[in-house]
Design a protein around this motif. Structure first.
Motif: not given
Length: 247
Positions: A155-161
């Motif tokens: 959620t924090r590091r790869r929000p688009a995933l």
């Protein structure tokens, strides 16, 4: 709630650890190719080998899968390559433990739910390794985990995933009762903001998942293993993770 899950996560059934069977072990390249050939997606499991390589395997101890009693985290990739996977009947095959990039390539553009097998209270090497692989992957994929810390990392590091929080109401005695209740009741969903929930079919229906769906959330259920399971799953969830039965 996060934006809606991608259409494929609602519409494409996911083969549990690939489409496996006689001479086709779970979580093998053969199982992933078979799922892709049948136009299914897959749910697969990933953990770190001893040298930090993300590998696709469910059990931390390899006894059931290979007959070798060592742990995945004790062995580097070269050593893992020397072990042969067994099918569900215990027969030795020519398949070996694949890396995550190899597994995704075998799917030939079909969807993957990558379950990150982490039990640590803080995200770390495994999550970073999975993120780096998925950064380079062009096909449809999501990450999933029972561990809220893992989902929160993405959620924090790869929000688009696309992110999936996995849960069950089963009584896992390895966890304190308060932790079991927290996970079963999806209390961390508001914090880690998954795009979908993946919940054990045996625990459905329940108040937490009913509220999730009522708010527009996507619910996937596992593991659907026969025609009766499939009928229940279709009534209670948006998509299925299956084995032994074809949706």
């Amino acid at each position: 709630m996060e934006p809606s899950a991608p259409d494929w996560l609602r519409q494409v059934p996911l083969a549990h650890r690939g489409l496996h069977g006689p001479q086709v072990p779970e979580n093998s390249l053969a199982a992933f190719r078979a799922a892709a050939a049948a136009d299914y997606g897959v749910e697969l499991d990933v953990m770190l080998a001893g040298d930090g390589t993300p590998v696709v395997v469910h059990d931390a101890v390899l006894t059931r899968l290979t007959g070798d009693g060592r742990r995945v985290g004790e062995l580097d990739l070269a050593t893992l390559r020397t072990l042969r996977l067994r099918d569900g009947d215990g027969a030795v095959t020519d398949e070996t433990v694949p890396t995550l990039p190899e597994a995704l390539a075998a799917l030939d553009g079909h969807p993957a739910m990558v379950e990150v097998k982490s039990v640590r209270l803080r995200a770390g090497r495994l999550e970073r390794a999975v993120a780096e692989v998925l950064d380079a992957h062009d096909g449809p994929a999501c990450v999933a985990s029972f561990n809220p810390a893992t989902v929160g990392f993405f959620t924090r590091r790869r929000p688009a995933l696309t992110r999936v929080l996995t849960a069950t109401a089963a009584e896992d005695q390895r966890l304190p009762a308060v932790v079991r209740r927290r996970l079963a009741q999806l209390r961390d969903a508001a914090t880690v903001r998954p795009h979908a929930i993946s919940y054990d079919l045996a625990g459905l229906p329940n108040a937490a998942t009913d509220a999730w769906r009522a708010a527009g959330g996507t619910l996937v259920t596992w593991t659907v293993a026969d025609a009766d399971d499939l009928a229940r799953a279709r009534a209670l969830a948006d998509n299925v993770i299956f084995e032994h039965v074809r949706p």
